[in-house]
Structures are given as C-alpha cells and as structure tokens.
Write an enzyme that holds these catalytic residues in place. Structure first.
Site, short mmCIF file in Angstrom:
data_model
loop_
_atom_site.label_atom_id
_atom_site.label_comp_id
_atom_site.label_asym_id
_atom_site.label_seq_id
_atom_site.Cartn_x
_atom_site.Cartn_y
_atom_site.Cartn_z
N HIS A 91 67.18 -16.69 -17.14
CA HIS A 91 68.03 -17.36 -16.15
C HIS A 91 68.32 -16.43 -14.97
O HIS A 91 68.49 -15.24 -15.15
CB HIS A 91 69.36 -17.79 -16.82
CG HIS A 91 70.18 -18.72 -15.99
ND1 HIS A 91 71.05 -18.27 -15.01
CD2 HIS A 91 70.24 -20.06 -15.97
CE1 HIS A 91 71.62 -19.32 -14.45
NE2 HIS A 91 71.15 -20.41 -15.00
N GLU A 130 63.70 -22.02 -19.50
CA GLU A 130 64.49 -21.70 -18.32
C GLU A 130 63.62 -21.04 -17.25
O GLU A 130 62.95 -20.03 -17.51
CB GLU A 130 65.66 -20.77 -18.72
CG GLU A 130 66.54 -20.32 -17.57
CD GLU A 130 67.22 -21.47 -16.83
OE1 GLU A 130 67.62 -22.46 -17.46
OE2 GLU A 130 67.34 -21.36 -15.59
N ASP A 136 61.91 -25.75 -16.67
CA ASP A 136 62.94 -26.69 -16.21
C ASP A 136 63.01 -26.83 -14.69
O ASP A 136 63.19 -27.91 -14.15
CB ASP A 136 64.32 -26.37 -16.82
CG ASP A 136 64.94 -25.07 -16.34
OD1 ASP A 136 64.24 -24.23 -15.75
OD2 ASP A 136 66.16 -24.88 -16.58
N HIS A 137 62.87 -25.71 -13.98
CA HIS A 137 62.96 -25.76 -12.52
C HIS A 137 62.50 -24.43 -11.93
O HIS A 137 62.11 -23.53 -12.67
CB HIS A 137 64.38 -26.09 -12.04
CG HIS A 137 65.43 -25.22 -12.70
ND1 HIS A 137 65.53 -23.87 -12.44
CD2 HIS A 137 66.37 -25.50 -13.63
CE1 HIS A 137 66.51 -23.37 -13.16
NE2 HIS A 137 67.04 -24.33 -13.91
N THR A 141 69.24 -27.38 -14.89
CA THR A 141 68.72 -27.53 -16.25
C THR A 141 69.02 -28.92 -16.82
O THR A 141 68.17 -29.53 -17.48
CB THR A 141 69.38 -26.49 -17.18
OG1 THR A 141 69.23 -25.22 -16.59
CG2 THR A 141 68.75 -26.48 -18.55
C1 GP9 Z 1 73.00 -22.83 -19.44
C2 GP9 Z 1 71.78 -23.19 -18.71
C3 GP9 Z 1 71.89 -22.95 -17.24
O1 GP9 Z 1 73.34 -23.63 -20.50
O2 GP9 Z 1 71.19 -24.33 -19.12
O3 GP9 Z 1 71.68 -24.03 -16.41
P1 GP9 Z 1 71.11 -23.83 -14.91
O4 GP9 Z 1 72.04 -22.90 -14.20
O5 GP9 Z 1 69.74 -23.24 -15.01
O6 GP9 Z 1 71.09 -25.20 -14.31
MN MN Z 2 67.87 -23.80 -15.82
#
Ligand code: GP9
Ligand code: MN
Length: 624
Positions: free
Chosen positions: A414, A259, A473-474, A301
């Site tokens: 996050h 994350e 992821d980003h 994500t």
């Molecule tokens: C929660 C997580 C959050 O399951 O994957 O997703 P995001 O807000 O980072 O897109």
């Molecule tokens: Mn994410």
C-alpha cells in the site's frame, strides 16, 4: 466593572458549556489516538463544532437556552462514550450506515461488559457541575435583575458566532480535503476525520452525508427509465452457448485482490532482475489478460472489490460501501452461496475500514476474517504483513467446507511504500530511494509472498479442485510521480493516451492442470470479472454490466470519468478526443464514435440509477 460582571453572569452557562464540552471532546481525541496527536491542532475545529451549538441556543429564552445546552452536553457525552466503546472493539467511530444497518455487532454484544470502563462515566461528571452553575446563574441574575436580550441582539450574536465557527470549520475541512482528497466524501477512514476535526464535527459530516444521500435517493425514477435499465441488463446478461461454460462448476473459487499491483511491473526487469518473478511464472500457467484495466473511482480498494463482485460501476464520488450500504446486491458471493458455496472474505486490516463489516454480508459473504481474526505477529506499512496474512489465511481456508469462495485482499504493497527496511533486499539500482524504487521493492515483496501462497496451494493439492483468480486493485504510481515511471520505461514523458494505457492491472485465472493457459489481449476491466466467472461457474446472473471475457468478440472498457476504449480506439473524456491506439493519432469524431461515446455515458448513468434507487432489490422482487 459591574457591567463586566453582568456580562459574565449572563453568559456563564455558555462559557461553562464551551469550556467543559471542548475539554471533553479533546480528551476523547486523545483517547482514540492511534498515532500522532496534538491538542493544539484539534482545538480550533473542536471549539468551532461547540460554537455551532452555542449559536443556536442563543436565539432562545434563558431557561430554554440552559435546557438546550444541558441536553446537548448530555447527548455529546453519550455519543463520546458510545464511540469510545465502539472504538475499543473496532478501532473506528460509529456512523449512520452502521446504525442504519443494525450495527452488525455480533461478537461485540457479548463483550460490551468487557469493553466498558467505569472511568467512561467521567464524561458525565461535568453535567453535575453544570447543574450547580445553572442554579447559581439563575439566582444571581434574579438578584441583579438582569433582563433578557432583545431579539435583534440575539440575532446579531447568532450570526457572528455562526460565521466564526463556520469559517473555522470551512478552513479545517478544506485543509483536510487537500491533505486527503477523497476522505470527506468517501468517509473511508472515519476515525481519522474524528481525530483531525473532532468527534462532533465528524458526526456533523456523517449526518450531512447521509441526509444528502437520502434526499438524492428520493428523487423519483420513472417506470420508463426503470424498464430501460432492466432491458439493458437483460440484453447485456444474455446467455448463449459459450466457451468454458460451467468448467468451474462445484470447484472452489479463490480470488486474490492485490494492493496496488500495476501491470507495468509484470514481466519487467530492473538491473537484469525480474520484479515479479513469481507472478510471471504463474501467469504463464494461467489465462492471463494483459489489457485489463482498473475502473475504480474515489472508493479505491473498495471500488475494486465492488466492481469485481457486482459488475456495476462504482459511484462517481464517495464510496458505494458507505453510500449504498443499505442496498440489496446480487453479488458473486451471493450467487455462489445460493449454489451451496461457503463464502468467506479475508483481509488483515480493521474490519470497519471501507465499511467492510457492513457491506460484506450484503454482498453475500457468510464470514469475514478481518484484523481480529488474525494474529498480528508481523507488521509492515499499514498493518499485518502479506506473508503472515497469506500463511494464516491458507490455514483458515483448509478448514472451510467445500466448495468455497475465498476472497482475499492483500495490504502490504500500500502507498506510500516507505517501509523499505521490511520489504527485504531488492536492488532497484538508480531508483534507490525514489518513490518508484520503493514501490518496486514493495511489490517485489508481495510477489514473493504470493509465490509462496500459490506454491502452497499447489503443494496442499488445493489447486486440483480450485480456480484461482488474481488481479490488481488500482494504480500504484500517481500522476505526480509520472516522471520516475517515464524514466523507468525509457521515455521522456507520457502523452495522455500513453498514461491511460498504463492504467492496467494484471488479471489471471488459473484452472486445474494449467488448462486454458495463454495470454489474452481482449480489452476489459474489473467490471468483467463477475460475468466471466458466472459463465465458468454456471451461475444465474441477470444484473451485470460487464462482459464475459472468454466469449466476447469485442473489447470494451468504460471508466468512471466517461473515458472508454474498445481496444482499437481510446476516448479520453478530459480532452473530449478520440485516439487510434496503434498509431497514437487523434481521430475525427464520426457518427459511430459519437454513438459509442453516448452509450458509455448511458451505461454509467444506468449503473448510478441502479444504486441510487436500489433497483436490484426491485428487480429481485419483480422476479419472485
Ligand atoms: C485497507 C486497504 C486500503 O483496508 O484496503 O484501501 P486503499 O487506500 O488502497 O483504497
Ligand atoms: Mn488499494
């Protein structure tokens, strides 16, 4: 006075409907409460959603109007009870994709009895009251000899109520879209929409999104276009003699999607201390790609998961996991499964978030260990801490039949990174108390847990027979905090080009005995992971849009907004300008650059066509 009484009697069924149904939806709102809740703020959108039904019923005769209101009440009650039970299990509300995909309830079926509370039946209670009210109204109106309204009056009432309800809803939806920009189109957090706008409004939006998507899917696609897409994929997926071909055959694949792990944190220090000491250490032992970009769009994500496992572009708006959950995919887990692999996804958060419980089986994951499969013994930020998640996951992995593909998605780092007390001690000096400082603390925490996890894999001997992939992821730092990042990087501000160059996430592939280690500068992105692994694991892959990072001569990365780079130049779609990466100077658009620009756009278009028309399914049937 008499007139007033007449008006009251004439509208008694409507009044009863508004009061009772609004109350029910408000009570439901309280029942699905997972945090802050206020009846007051929920009241307006809920009453608007009820008025939208009322205004339609007004157009009919008195008898039909009562029937419509009664049926609507009954249906809403059933819906509320169904949602409530679904919520008890999944911490989510039912949606069209879930219904259309046959619920995937599995475990729930056996526990429906346990989930259901007799008190749920109270949602039906007012229906009995309403029957009496209707009866009373009928008798009274007959005795007073009140005749039905004229059509013109009905139309005026319909338009007025519709406008009022529509305006309230417009205002509320607009406010929610401002607070959570991608929420309405992606529906990533459905329960939040139901909590903010009321359950009935949530279902209106869900139905609206599903119908408009179904309509747009129906626009026919010509055979010519289909062939064009197919031949692009065939050329793109062509196999030749390759570096590292098959070196991973029959080995396990362990992928960790981290994350908000952004590349600027790697190999960088604050007050003389490394921010990610563990990843820095493991990166040296791995093939490390330092020009790897995230290519996610509004699906966050879930887009990163989609890109990395499917090698297609995410949808321009909304999320593939919600919009295209009915599609067929030729994803990485499916390809490995076909080779006899056990395929498992791990994520310690709500199973329904990003529609994962529906989409993971479509990608080919046999098992999904979500929140329910973990002991939630330590929470940081959104939920289960990375420490506990990774510890419990390794135990689960040990029991898997080999070879396996384990796909892990972390959570703690996050946004908004504000659970600082729980990240442990990490001094961020002058950034203490800032958004960036908090991020550094949280990613330092996650790095520590990843270090423990990777070391444990090694201790357990699991690395000898596994290939481990790790990537971010980003982004973590949104543009409105760019000044803090600039300060951290000793700059005054960023040009658009510099900002784009910062949108990299680290990606490493670790091979047994630290083979193939070293930094690779090839420009690429998440879309390239699947083709790269396809070569390593010797998979049959015909439908990928990315490239094999170990075998391509030229760099290439295309972003969802049409920007792209080949490692030498960067095209920024928002400015429609080309830049030389080394000098940062603007370039004139040559014919060659224009061609590149056009082909980037057609690649995005091809990907959209594939998703919209479920073409993977068609190609698979053609190949049978
Ligand atoms: C929660 C997580 C959050 O399951 O994957 O997703 P995001 O807000 O980072 O897109
Ligand atoms: Mn994410």
């Amino acid at each position: 006075m008499k007139k007033l009484k007449e008006v009251f009697l004439y509208n008694l069924d409507i009044l009863a409907f508004i009061i009772l149904v609004t109350t029910k939806i408000l009570i439901f709102g309280k029942n699905i409460e997972t945090g802050y809740f206020s009846y007051k703020s929920l009241f307006y959108p809920v009453i608007a959603s009820v008025l939208l039904i009322v205004c339609i019923s007004i157009l009919f005769t008195m008898a039909t109007r009562r029937k419509i209101l009664f049926t609507a009440n009954l249906l809403i009650s059933i819906l509320l009870i169904a949602d409530l039970n679904y919520f008890r299990y999944f911490k989510d509300v039912i949606s069209m994709p879930v219904i259309l995909n046959g619920f995937q309830l599995g475990a729930v079926k056996s526990s429906v009895g346990d989930l259901f509370n007799l008190t749920d039946l109270l949602y039906f209670l007012d229906l009995i009251v309403i029957l009496f009210i209707h009866k009373y109204q009928k008798i009274k109106l007959r005795s007073l000899n009140i005749s039905s309204l004229r059509l013109k009056t009905k139309l005026i009432a319909f338009i007025s109520i519709f406008l009022v309800a529509g305006l309230i809803n417009f205002k509320e939806i607009n406010a929610l879209s401002k607070e959570q920009p991608k929420l309405i189109t992606t529906m990533y957090n459905k329960v939040y929409i139901a909590k903010q706008l009321g359950n009935v409004n949530y279902h209106y939006l869900d139905i609206f999104n599903s119908v408009s998507n179904a309509i747009s899917k129906r626009t026919p696609v010509s055979d010519k276009t289909k062939e064009e897409v197919k031949s692009f994929l065939q050329t793109n997926s062509q196999k030749s003699t390759k570096n590292l071909k098959g070196v991973g055959e029959n080995k396990n694949l362990i992928t960790i999607q981290v994350e908000a792990l952004q590349a600027f944190a790697i190999n960088s220090k604050i007050d003389g201390k490394e921010i990610t000491p563990n990843l820095n250490r493991w990166i040296k032992r791995s093939a490390y790609f330092n020009n790897y970009f995230y290519q996610t769009s509004s699906g966050g994500t879930s887009d990163a998961e989609f890109l990395s496992n499917n090698s297609l572009y995410p949808s321009a708006s909304g999320s593939v996991t919600y919009l295209y959950s009915g599609n067929e995919f030729n994803a990485l887990p499916k390809a490995l499964k076909d080779k006899g692999y056990t395929t498992t996804a791990f994520h310690g958060f709500r199973e329904t978030f990003w529609n994962r419980n529906v989409i993971y089986p479509k990608y080919g994951f046999d098992t999904f260990y979500g929140e329910k499969s973990y002991n939630i013994d330590e929470e940081i930020g959104l939920g289960l801490s990375d420490k506990s998640f990774l510890n419990q996951s390794i135990e689960k992995m040990k029991t898997l039949k080999e070879p396996y593909y384990s796909f892990l998605v972390t959570l703690t780092s996050h946004y908004p990174f504000d659970n600082v007390d729980k990240y442990g001690d990490f001094n961020v000096g002058e950034f203490e108390g800032t958004f960036l400082g908090n991020y550094l603390k949280s990613i330092h925490y996650t790095d520590e847990q990843l270090g423990v996890f990777l070391d444990n894999l090694e201790k357990e001997g699991m690395l000898d027979n596994s290939i481990v992939v790790l990537y971010g992821d980003h982004y973590a730092i949104p543009k409105d905090h760019q000044n803090e990042l600039a300060k951290f990087l000793n700059k005054d501000s960023f040009t658009d080009l510099e900002w784009m160059e910062l949108q990299k996430v680290p990606m490493m592939i670790h091979f047994p005995k630290d083979e193939y280690k070293g930094t690779r500068k090839m420009y690429g992105g998440q879309i390239d992971l699947y083709p790269t692994l396809s070569n390593i694991f010797n998979l049959e892959t015909d439908n990928v849009m990315g490239k094999d990072l170990f075998n391509s001569k030229d760099g290439k990365v295309i972003f969802r907004n049409g920007s792209f780079s080949n490692g030498n130049i960067f095209y920024l779609s928002q400015q429609n300008s080309f830049y030389d990466i080394k000098t940062g100077k603007k370039l004139d658009e040559t014919d060659a650059l224009q061609n590149e620009k056009e082909s980037a756009v057609s690649e995005l278009e091809y990907s959209d066509i594939i998703l919209k028309h479920n073409l993977i399914k068609k190609f698979n049937t053609d190949n049978k």
